[in-house]
Design a protein around this motif. Structure first.
Motif, PDB file in Angstrom:
ATOM      1  N   PHE A 139       0.872  -1.181   0.000  1.00 10.57           N
ATOM      2  CA  PHE A 139       0.000   0.000   0.000  1.00 10.57           C
ATOM      3  C   PHE A 139       0.904   1.224   0.000  1.00 10.57           C
ATOM      4  CE2 PHE A 139       0.596  -1.785   4.244  1.00 10.57           C
ATOM      5  CZ  PHE A 139       1.205  -0.740   4.923  1.00 10.57           C
ATOM      6  N   GLU A 140       0.319   2.404  -0.176  1.00 12.27           N
ATOM      7  CA  GLU A 140       1.105   3.628  -0.081  1.00 12.27           C
ATOM      8  C   GLU A 140       1.156   4.063   1.374  1.00 12.27           C
ATOM      9  OE1 GLU A 140       0.246   6.590  -3.232  1.00 12.27           O
ATOM     10  OE2 GLU A 140      -1.088   5.048  -4.068  1.00 12.27           O
ATOM     11  N   VAL A 141       2.348   4.304   1.885  1.00 12.53           N
ATOM     12  CA  VAL A 141       2.485   4.712   3.285  1.00 12.53           C
ATOM     13  C   VAL A 141       1.969   6.141   3.417  1.00 12.53           C
ATOM     14  CG1 VAL A 141       4.083   5.048   5.191  1.00 12.53           C
ATOM     15  CG2 VAL A 141       4.454   3.164   3.587  1.00 12.53           C
ATOM     16  N   ARG A 188       1.303   2.834  12.514  1.00 11.71           N
ATOM     17  CA  ARG A 188       2.073   1.630  12.788  1.00 11.71           C
ATOM     18  C   ARG A 188       3.143   1.298  11.742  1.00 11.71           C
ATOM     19  NH1 ARG A 188       0.797  -3.110  15.837  1.00 11.71           N
ATOM     20  NH2 ARG A 188       2.435  -4.571  15.309  1.00 11.71           N
ATOM     21  N   PRO A 189       2.771   1.250  10.420  1.00 11.78           N
ATOM     22  CA  PRO A 189       3.795   0.906   9.428  1.00 11.78           C
ATOM     23  C   PRO A 189       4.978   1.875   9.464  1.00 11.78           C
ATOM     24  CG  PRO A 189       1.613   0.913   8.406  1.00 11.78           C
ATOM     25  CD  PRO A 189       1.440   1.437   9.796  1.00 11.78           C
ATOM     26  N   GLU A 229       4.037   0.687  -8.730  1.00 13.68           N
ATOM     27  CA  GLU A 229       5.308   1.133  -8.138  1.00 13.68           C
ATOM     28  C   GLU A 229       6.046  -0.040  -7.498  1.00 13.68           C
ATOM     29  OE1 GLU A 229       3.751   5.640  -6.885  1.00 13.68           O
ATOM     30  OE2 GLU A 229       3.582   3.996  -5.463  1.00 13.68           O
ATOM     31  N   ARG A 230       5.307  -0.902  -6.839  1.00 17.64           N
ATOM     32  CA  ARG A 230       5.944  -2.067  -6.200  1.00 17.64           C
ATOM     33  C   ARG A 230       6.556  -2.981  -7.249  1.00 17.64           C
ATOM     34  NH1 ARG A 230       0.944  -2.286  -3.481  1.00 17.64           N
ATOM     35  NH2 ARG A 230       0.443  -4.438  -4.084  1.00 17.64           N
ATOM     36  N   GLU A 231       5.816  -3.190  -8.324  1.00 16.57           N
ATOM     37  CA  GLU A 231       6.307  -4.066  -9.395  1.00 16.57           C
ATOM     38  C   GLU A 231       7.621  -3.531  -9.962  1.00 16.57           C
ATOM     39  OE1 GLU A 231       5.478  -7.240 -11.643  1.00 16.57           O
ATOM     40  OE2 GLU A 231       3.959  -6.074 -12.716  1.00 16.57           O
ATOM     41  N   ASP A 236      -4.860  -0.165  -4.033  1.00 18.07           N
ATOM     42  CA  ASP A 236      -4.626   0.890  -5.037  1.00 18.07           C
ATOM     43  C   ASP A 236      -5.797   1.880  -5.028  1.00 18.07           C
ATOM     44  OD1 ASP A 236      -2.316  -0.345  -5.771  1.00 18.07           O
ATOM     45  OD2 ASP A 236      -2.808  -0.566  -7.887  1.00 18.07           O
ATOM     46  N   LYS A 237      -5.543   3.083  -5.560  1.00 15.13           N
ATOM     47  CA  LYS A 237      -6.635   4.064  -5.665  1.00 15.13           C
ATOM     48  C   LYS A 237      -7.777   3.476  -6.485  1.00 15.13           C
ATOM     49  CE  LYS A 237      -4.603   8.488  -4.741  1.00 15.13           C
ATOM     50  NZ  LYS A 237      -3.219   8.094  -4.440  1.00 15.13           N
TER      51      LYS A 237
END
Length: 368
Positions: free
Chosen positions: A11-13, A24-25, A52-54, A85-86
Motif C-alpha cells: 500500500f502507499e504509506v 504503525r507501518p 510502483e511495487r512491481e 490501489d486508488k
C-alpha cells in the motif's frame, strides 16, 4: 556481504499518519532502520501502489539487492491488499504473489502483521448483501494467501488468534510505545487529575460509564477531576443533555493534538480506557493505551482481555469491570496509588514495549 531485511507494505504509506493503522507501518519502519544501523543490516522498504511495487521489485532484483535476504516482514491494511490501489482496482494484481513466490523459492522466512478481523463480526461490518459476500470471499482469499506464503502471523493480541483461520504460528505484536521526554509539571491541585482521550459519540467507548463512576467516586468529597480530549465535531454533535452533564460535572473538554496534547499529558496523574467489554474489544489493543503509557500515565481500564494483559503483567494500572461501582472503586484506589504505578511504567515499559522491542521480537520469531 551485508544482510538485508525486506519490509513489504502492499500500500502507499500515509504521509499524514492520523490514525493507529497509518501510524504503525511508519513506526515499525523507523524502528527497523534504527535496529538495522545498530546491527549492520540493510533495510529495504518495498511499498507504494501495485505498479510502483512491481517496478521497484524488478529493479532491485536486477541489481542483486534481493540476493541475500535474511527475512521479510509484511504489514496489511484493514482492506485486503489487492484492493489498496486508488479506486480499489490493482494495476498489477499479481505483484504480491510474485514477491512471495520469489521469497519462498529462496527459503526466506516471512511474517505478516494481520491487523483486523472486524469483517468476521456482522455487528461491526458495515457492508450488506452481495457486496458483503464478495468482500468476505476476498478476505478469505487473503487468509489463504498468508497460509500459503507466510511462516508467522503477527497479531495485535493473543486473544485475536482464535478468530484467524490461518494454520501458522501466531505471535502477538501490539502497538509499540515511543520515548518521550517527560518532565512532569509541579502539582498545583490537591485533587487527582484524570484524562480521557478518544471518541465520545459511541456508547461502546464508555465515556458516560466513566462519568457515572466519577460521580460515585466524588460523592463524599471531590477526589478526582476529569479532562476529556475529543474531536470538536463530535462534541458539537452530542445531545444537549449530555453536554449539560459534562458541564455540571466540571469536566474540562479540550480539542487538542500534537504538542498541546503532549503538554496536557504532563499535567495529568492517570488516564482512562472505559470501553465496554465485548468479543471484539477483548482482542483489540487501543493505540491510546501505549500512548498513555509512553507518557508515564498509569491507566484505569476495563477488563477487556488484551488491554488487561498488558496492564496487569507489569502492574501499570488498575483493571475493573465495566460498571460504575467497580470503576468508582478503581478511581479511589488510583487517586492514592498513581505514583506506585508510574514507577513501574518508568522501570519496564519502554524496555518491553518500545517499537524497537517489537522489531527485535519480529527478528527472534522469524530467525530461530
Amino acid at each position: 556481504m551485508m544482510k538485508s531485511v525486506l519490509l513489504y507494505y502492499p500500500f502507499e504509506v500515509a504521509e499524514n499518519a492520523n490514525s493507529g493503522s497509518k501510524l504503525r507501518p511508519k513506526e515499525i519502519h523507523k524502528a527497523f532502520q534504527q535496529w538495522g544501523s545498530r546491527e549492520g543490516v540493510n533495510i529495504l522498504l518495498l511499498s507504494g501502489n501495485s505498479a510502483e511495487r512491481e517496478s521497484l521489485f524488478e529493479q532491485w532484483k536486477a541489481e542483486g539487492k534481493l540476493d541475500d535476504l535474511w527475512f521479510c516482514y509484511m504489514e496489511n491494511q484493514t482492506i485486503p491488499f489487492w484492493l489498496t490501489d486508488k479506486g480499489h482496482i490493482p494495476k498489477k494484481p499479481f505483484i504480491d504473489t510474485k514477491v512471495m513466490k520469489f521469497l519462498k523459492q529462496r527459503h526466506v522466512p516471512v511474517g505478516v502483521f494481520y491487523r483486523d478481523v472486524y469483517w468476521k463480526f456482522d455487528e461491526l461490518y458495515p457492508l450488506k448483501g452481495a457486496k458483503k459476500a464478495i468482500m468476505k470471499t476476498i478476505y478469505r482469499m487473503e487468509e489463504n494467501f498468508y497460509n500459503k506464503y507466510c511462516d508467522v502471523i503477527f497479531l495485535p493480541s493473543d486473544a485475536m488468534g482464535k478468530f484467524v483461520d490461518i494454520n501458522r504460528e501466531k505471535v502477538s505484536l501490539p502497538p509499540g510505545g515511543k520515548e518521550s521526554q517527560i518532565v512532569r509539571n509541579e502539582r498545583v491541585n490537591e485533587k487527582a487529575q484524570g484524562l480521557y482521550v478518544g471518541g465520545i459519540n459511541n456508547e461502546d467507548y464508555g465515556l458516560f460509564l466513566l462519568l457515572d463512576a466519577l460521580q460515585l467516586a466524588n460523592k463524599e468529597g471531590s477526589i478526582c477531576e476529569l479532562t476529556v480530549v475529543c474531536r470538536e465535531d463530535e462534541y458539537k454533535g452530542l445531545p444537549e443533555e449530555k453536554k449539560a452533564r459534562l458541564q455540571e460535572m466540571n469536566v474540562a473538554v479540550k480539542h487538542v493534538s500534537g504538542e498541546a496534547l503532549n503538554a496536557l499529558y504532563r499535567e495529568m496523574d492517570f488516564a482512562f480506557i472505559p470501553r465496554y467489554r465485548s468479543t471484539y474489544n477483548d482482542f483489540s489493543v487501543p493505540v491510546k493505551l501505549v500512548e498513555y503509557l509512553s507518557n508515564e500515565l498509569p491507566v484505569i481500564a476495563t477488563y477487556c482481555q488484551a488491554q488487561q494483559e498488558i496492564i496487569e503483567t507489569d502492574d501499570y494500572g488498575i483493571i475493573c469491570e465495566d460498571n460504575s461501582t467497580a470503576m468508582a472503586k478503581a478511581i479511589e484506589n488510583m487517586a492514592k496509588d498513581a505514583e506506585h504505578y508510574r514507577e513501574n511504567i518508568q522501570k519496564t515499559f519502554l524496555q518491553k514495549h518500545s517499537w524497537l522491542a517489537r522489531v527485535e521480537k519480529i527478528k527472534s520469531t522469524l530467525i530461530k
